[in-house]
Structure formats: structure tokens, C-alpha cells
Design a protein around this motif. Structure first.
Motif, PDB file in Angstrom:
ATOM      1  N   THR A   1       0.810  -1.221   0.000  1.00 24.43           N
ATOM      2  CA  THR A   1       0.000   0.000   0.000  1.00 24.43           C
ATOM      3  C   THR A   1       0.846   1.275   0.000  1.00 24.43           C
ATOM      4  OG1 THR A   1      -0.182  -0.183   2.417  1.00 24.43           O
ATOM      5  CG2 THR A   1      -1.999  -1.062   1.097  1.00 24.43           C
ATOM      6  N   GLY A   2       2.170   1.134  -0.038  1.00 24.74           N
ATOM      7  CA  GLY A   2       3.018   2.323  -0.172  1.00 24.74           C
ATOM      8  C   GLY A   2       3.584   2.871   1.121  1.00 24.74           C
ATOM      9  N   LYS A   3       3.649   2.071   2.163  1.00 24.98           N
ATOM     10  CA  LYS A   3       4.178   2.562   3.443  1.00 24.98           C
ATOM     11  C   LYS A   3       5.648   2.957   3.322  1.00 24.98           C
ATOM     12  CE  LYS A   3       3.220  -1.175   5.721  1.00 24.98           C
ATOM     13  NZ  LYS A   3       2.673  -1.930   4.566  1.00 24.98           N
ATOM     14  N   THR A   4       6.437   2.092   2.679  1.00 16.53           N
ATOM     15  CA  THR A   4       7.865   2.388   2.530  1.00 16.53           C
ATOM     16  C   THR A   4       8.078   3.649   1.709  1.00 16.53           C
ATOM     17  OG1 THR A   4       8.506   0.059   2.739  1.00 16.53           O
ATOM     18  CG2 THR A   4      10.040   1.517   1.590  1.00 16.53           C
ATOM     19  N   THR A   5       7.317   3.804   0.642  1.00 13.69           N
ATOM     20  CA  THR A   5       7.436   5.008  -0.187  1.00 13.69           C
ATOM     21  C   THR A   5       7.132   6.257   0.630  1.00 13.69           C
ATOM     22  OG1 THR A   5       6.813   3.763  -2.171  1.00 13.69           O
ATOM     23  CG2 THR A   5       6.572   6.153  -2.261  1.00 13.69           C
ATOM     24  N   GLN A   6       6.082   6.192   1.445  1.00 17.22           N
ATOM     25  CA  GLN A   6       5.717   7.332   2.281  1.00 17.22           C
ATOM     26  C   GLN A   6       6.806   7.650   3.314  1.00 17.22           C
ATOM     27  OE1 GLN A   6       3.090   9.466   2.494  1.00 17.22           O
ATOM     28  NE2 GLN A   6       2.129   8.717   0.628  1.00 17.22           N
ATOM     29  N   ILE A   7       7.329   6.604   3.958  1.00 25.19           N
ATOM     30  CA  ILE A   7       8.376   6.812   4.964  1.00 25.19           C
ATOM     31  C   ILE A   7       9.606   7.450   4.333  1.00 25.19           C
ATOM     32  CG2 ILE A   7      10.081   5.580   6.378  1.00 25.19           C
ATOM     33  CD1 ILE A   7       7.566   5.773   7.884  1.00 25.19           C
TER      34      ILE A   7
ATOM     35  N   ARG B   1      20.962  11.952  25.848  1.00 24.71           N
ATOM     36  CA  ARG B   1      20.014  12.576  24.918  1.00 24.71           C
ATOM     37  C   ARG B   1      20.560  12.557  23.484  1.00 24.71           C
ATOM     38  NH1 ARG B   1      15.793  14.337  27.433  1.00 24.71           N
ATOM     39  NH2 ARG B   1      15.034  15.454  25.581  1.00 24.71           N
ATOM     40  N   TYR B   2      20.872  11.369  23.041  1.00 23.32           N
ATOM     41  CA  TYR B   2      21.471  11.164  21.724  1.00 23.32           C
ATOM     42  C   TYR B   2      20.523  11.591  20.601  1.00 23.32           C
ATOM     43  CZ  TYR B   2      23.655   8.737  17.787  1.00 23.32           C
ATOM     44  OH  TYR B   2      24.230   8.436  16.575  1.00 23.32           O
ATOM     45  N   PHE B   3      19.218  11.456  20.804  1.00 24.95           N
ATOM     46  CA  PHE B   3      18.248  11.734  19.745  1.00 24.95           C
ATOM     47  C   PHE B   3      17.650  13.136  19.844  1.00 24.95           C
ATOM     48  CE2 PHE B   3      18.066   7.099  20.493  1.00 24.95           C
ATOM     49  CZ  PHE B   3      18.479   6.663  19.245  1.00 24.95           C
ATOM     50  N   GLU B   4      18.300  14.017  20.567  1.00 26.25           N
ATOM     51  CA  GLU B   4      17.778  15.380  20.753  1.00 26.25           C
ATOM     52  C   GLU B   4      17.504  16.041  19.408  1.00 26.25           C
ATOM     53  OE1 GLU B   4      16.175  17.929  23.080  1.00 26.25           O
ATOM     54  OE2 GLU B   4      17.644  16.715  24.164  1.00 26.25           O
ATOM     55  N   ASP B   5      16.230  16.434  19.177  1.00 26.77           N
ATOM     56  CA  ASP B   5      15.791  17.155  17.974  1.00 26.77           C
ATOM     57  C   ASP B   5      15.977  16.372  16.672  1.00 26.77           C
ATOM     58  OD1 ASP B   5      14.853  19.378  19.323  1.00 26.77           O
ATOM     59  OD2 ASP B   5      16.820  20.341  19.337  1.00 26.77           O
ATOM     60  N   ALA B   6      16.172  15.068  16.754  1.00 26.73           N
ATOM     61  CA  ALA B   6      16.305  14.263  15.531  1.00 26.73           C
ATOM     62  C   ALA B   6      14.927  13.845  15.020  1.00 26.73           C
ATOM     63  CB  ALA B   6      17.152  13.021  15.806  1.00 26.73           C
ATOM     64  N   SER B   7      14.823  13.720  13.723  1.00 26.29           N
ATOM     65  CA  SER B   7      13.616  13.168  13.101  1.00 26.29           C
ATOM     66  C   SER B   7      13.932  11.733  12.706  1.00 26.29           C
ATOM     67  CB  SER B   7      13.206  13.980  11.876  1.00 26.29           C
ATOM     68  OG  SER B   7      12.847  15.299  12.245  1.00 26.29           O
ATOM     69  N   VAL B   8      13.180  10.782  13.253  1.00 32.88           N
ATOM     70  CA  VAL B   8      13.474   9.364  13.059  1.00 32.88           C
ATOM     71  C   VAL B   8      12.347   8.724  12.251  1.00 32.88           C
ATOM     72  CG1 VAL B   8      14.065   7.185  14.173  1.00 32.88           C
ATOM     73  CG2 VAL B   8      14.665   9.350  15.284  1.00 32.88           C
ATOM     74  N   PHE B   9      12.731   8.007  11.192  1.00 31.82           N
ATOM     75  CA  PHE B   9      11.767   7.335  10.329  1.00 31.82           C
ATOM     76  C   PHE B   9      12.116   5.845  10.319  1.00 31.82           C
ATOM     77  CE2 PHE B   9      12.222  11.697   9.093  1.00 31.82           C
ATOM     78  CZ  PHE B   9      10.921  12.133   8.923  1.00 31.82           C
ATOM     79  N   ILE B  10      11.131   5.015  10.642  1.00 33.23           N
ATOM     80  CA  ILE B  10      11.375   3.585  10.864  1.00 33.23           C
ATOM     81  C   ILE B  10      10.482   2.769   9.940  1.00 33.23           C
ATOM     82  CG2 ILE B  10      11.375   1.744  12.589  1.00 33.23           C
ATOM     83  CD1 ILE B  10      11.640   3.935  14.731  1.00 33.23           C
ATOM     84  N   ASP B  11      11.121   1.844   9.196  1.00 30.02           N
ATOM     85  CA  ASP B  11      10.361   1.073   8.216  1.00 30.02           C
ATOM     86  C   ASP B  11      10.902  -0.353   8.135  1.00 30.02           C
ATOM     87  OD1 ASP B  11       8.429   0.923   5.943  1.00 30.02           O
ATOM     88  OD2 ASP B  11      10.257   0.519   4.799  1.00 30.02           O
ATOM     89  N   GLY B  12      10.003  -1.314   7.877  1.00 35.61           N
ATOM     90  CA  GLY B  12      10.425  -2.679   7.595  1.00 35.61           C
ATOM     91  C   GLY B  12      10.399  -3.636   8.765  1.00 35.61           C
TER      92      GLY B  12
END
Length: 359
Positions: free
Chosen positions: A11-17, A190-201
Motif C-alpha cells: 500500500t506504499g508505506k515504505t514510499t511514504q516513509i 540525549r542522543y536523539f535530541e531534535d532528531a527526526s526518526v523514520f522507521i520502516d520494515g
């Protein structure tokens, strides 16, 4: 912010991510694209053919193991010796010997080599499930009156597990502990401070991986996760999406308890991968539904005498598709229930047919 993307396969989840990750990188925001290890090469290729210059430098394509290594490089954790299989056996022997006088259920087995192997396997499974000696001791205490035999077993295992882990902590690093140790460091620093994280698969997350996700939720600008599920509703009983729905609910609950905003889930419904009614019908059957009758185009049912016959049929069909219909090897995949049972047959038969194979 937590954002979930839900949809069935195709359905396109990977494409969207990937699209959202690319948009984040183009804004020069610190972007992390997290995928399973086996998909990391393809993900890197997709990212670095889509982005150039500074945009490409803003995104890191990682698996959980590579993410853990990055955290260790930043905050320490790589100096210890990596634990080998031989070292594990030696340390388990020392741990069991140290605890032998406290054992009750296993007091007769402690000197057997088979017992050491069993304990190693047990400890590895406990680590993978995020269960540690303290938790086992608590369960043993809880079961002391309800089931004394079970409580005694758990106390023995907990004692050996604790002694074994203490020996590892003195000078070794167990790869099974990496994600849990890295998650603690990420939370502390606080390693992920202000990071944008995208998770797929991912179809599910182990307890140590969930701890890493929790650190992302508390610190990150956005955590966007794709999950293969038709909805968030669990309904009655168990279906093929139960694990994914359970994962989604745990993440939502944690986010709300820690005052992390939760966006409305994005539901993708249009299948973009195939238009064959027979494949739609097969998918609906797997979901416990009753599909409309289909003509069977695109599906083939083959009755084989053994695993070698199964693999031989698949190899012959793959060779035909490449030779006669112009397919490319990269467009073909062989899926089996347990790869270990089929490895020997696949290697020998694919070699005989001249088919390249990666497992």
C-alpha cells in the motif's frame, strides 16, 4: 511526536516513509532512517540516489546494531573484548561452578557439558526478550507459594544468569546486550535530541529495541513508524496483525504517559503492488476473511516429494523467467518457512542452474 503509518503489504508505506525522510533531510534537519539490517544497502542506495550534497549528509541510514555502534562511538562502549562462543562457554562454566552450592533443582546437572549449553541458550533467549536476573528473582518470589517447583527452577536460573552476567560486565561485551546498553546511553546523553526518526520494515520490536524507541520518543522532533496492519483495533481473538497492533498500542501508551504528542494514524488502503484478484484473495484468506472467487492467475500450487523437489521447481521456474521472459535476478525472491532447513538444497540446486543467490 509519534506518527504511525498503517497499511497492508503493497500500500506504499515504505514510499511514504522514505518520502518524509527525504523532505526532512532537504530541510537540513538531523534525520535517521532506521531499517532492518538486510534492507540497509537498498535503503542507502535509495537515499543517496535521491539526495545530493548537504541534503545527503543530513540523513543516516541505520539498523539497530549500527545505531548502537554509533552511540558507543559517541559515549563509550567499544573498548571491551567482544564475547566469542568459546568465551561464553568458559564463563558459563565458571558461573555454574560458582553457584553450584546454591542450586536445588539443578544440583545434579551442574557438571554436565550439556547443561552448560542449555543454560547458555536459556540466557540468550532471556536477553533477547529483555528479561534480566532481577526480573526472574521477582517472578520466583511471586511463585514461591503458588508453584514451589517453578520458583526453585527460576531461582537457580536467576542465580546462574546473574553470576554469568557479572563476569561479562567485568571485561567483556556481549553482542546480545548491545542494544540495551546503547538505549541506556542514548537516554542518559540525549542522543536523539531534535532528531527526526523514520522507521520502516519491522514487524515487531524486542524489549531492548522498544527501550531505544522510547528514548527517541522522549528526545526526538518526530518518530514516524510504518507497521503492517489494517487498523489499530485489536478486535476479538488473534489475527495475523496482532503483534503489530500490540506494538502500536505500547508506543502510543508510552508516548501519552510521557506527554509526547501522538498524531492521528495515517491509513493507506490502495494496493499499489499488484492488480491480480487471486493475490488479493490469498491475502484476504490469510486475514481470516472470505474473498470473492478468483481465477487463480498469478498463483501456482506445486506438490513436491521433499525439500529438494521444492527448490528444484522454484529454480527451474526462475531460470525460465530470466531466459524466456526477460526478468532480472533482482526481481526474484525465494521465501521459505525456515531458511536453515533449506540452505543446503538452495545452494546446491541454484548452483547447478547457474542462479546467483544471496541468503
Amino acid at each position: 511526536m509519534l506518527r504511525l503509518m498503517l497499511g497492508l503489504t503493497g500500500t506504499g508505506k515504505t514510499t511514504q516513509i522514505f518520502s518524509r525522510a527525504m523532505d526532512s533531510a532537504k530541510k537540513h534537519q538531523r534525520t535517521i532512517l532506521l531499517v532492518p539490517e538486510q534492507f540497509s544497502f537498498q535503503a542507502e542506495r535509495t537515499v543517496y540516489t535521491s539526495l545530493t550534497g548537504e541534503d545527503a549528509l543530513s540523513v543516516a541510514v541505520l539498523s539497530f546494531s549500527r545505531l548502537s555502534e554509533n552511540i558507543f562511538r559517541a559515549w563509550g562502549g567499544l573498548a571491551r573484548k567482544r564475547l566469542t562462543d568459546t568465551a561464553k562457554l568458559v564463563l558459563m562454566k565458571l558461573a555454574v561452578t560458582e553457584m553450584k552450592d546454591t542450586l536445588t533443582v539443578y544440583k545434579r546437572q551442574w557438571g554436565r557439558t550439556s547443561f552448560l549449553s542449555t543454560m547458555l541458550q536459556t540466557v540468550e533467549e532471556l536477553k533477547q526478550s529483555g528479561t534480566y536476573p532481577e526480573a526472574l528473582s521477582a517472578i520466583a518470589e511471586d511463585q514461591r507459594r503458588k508453584d514451589p517447583q517453578l520458583a526453585a527452577k527460576l531461582r537457580d536460573i536467576s542465580g546462574i544468569y546473574g553470576a554469568y552476567q557479572a563476569m561479562i560486565d567485568r571485561s567483556y561485551s556481549d553482542p546480545l546486550d548491545d542494544i540495551a546498553r546503547a538505549a541506556k546511553l542514548a537516554a542518559e546523553h540525549r542522543y536523539f535530541e531534535d532528531a527526526s526518526v523514520f522507521i520502516d520494515g519491522f514487524s515487531f520490536f524486542s524489549p531492548p529495541e522498544r527501550e531505544m524507541l522510547f528514548a527517541m520518543l522522549e528526545q526526538g522532533r518526530e518518530v514516524c513508524i510504518s507497521l503492517t496492519a489494517d487498523s489499530l483495533s485489536a478486535g476479538e481473538g488473534v489475527d495475523i496483525f496482532t503483534d503489530q497492533k500490540s506494538t502500536a498500542q505500547k508506543l502510543i501508551t508510552y508516548a501519552r504517559e510521557h506527554f509526547v504528542p501522538v498524531a492521528a494514524p495515517v491509513r493507506l488502503t490502495e494496493n499499489r503492488r499488484t492488480a491480480l484478484p487471486s493475490l488479493f484473495a490469498a491475502e484476504e484468506l490469510a486475514r481470516g476473511q472470505r474473498p470473492e472467487a478468483a481465477d487463480g492467475t498469478g498463483l501456482c500450487l506445486f506438490t513436491a516429494g521433499d525439500r529438494y523437489d521444492e527448490v528444484r521447481f522454484a529454480a527451474a521456474e526462475m531460470a525460465r523467467l530470466v531466459r524466456e521472459e526477460g526478468w532480472r535476478y533482482r526481481d526474484l525472491a525465494l521465501i521459505c518457512r525456515d531458511l536453515e532447513d533449506y540452505q543446503t538444497a538452495i545452494r546446491s540446486i541454484f548452483s547447478a542452474y547457474g542462479l546467483p543467490v544471496f541468503m
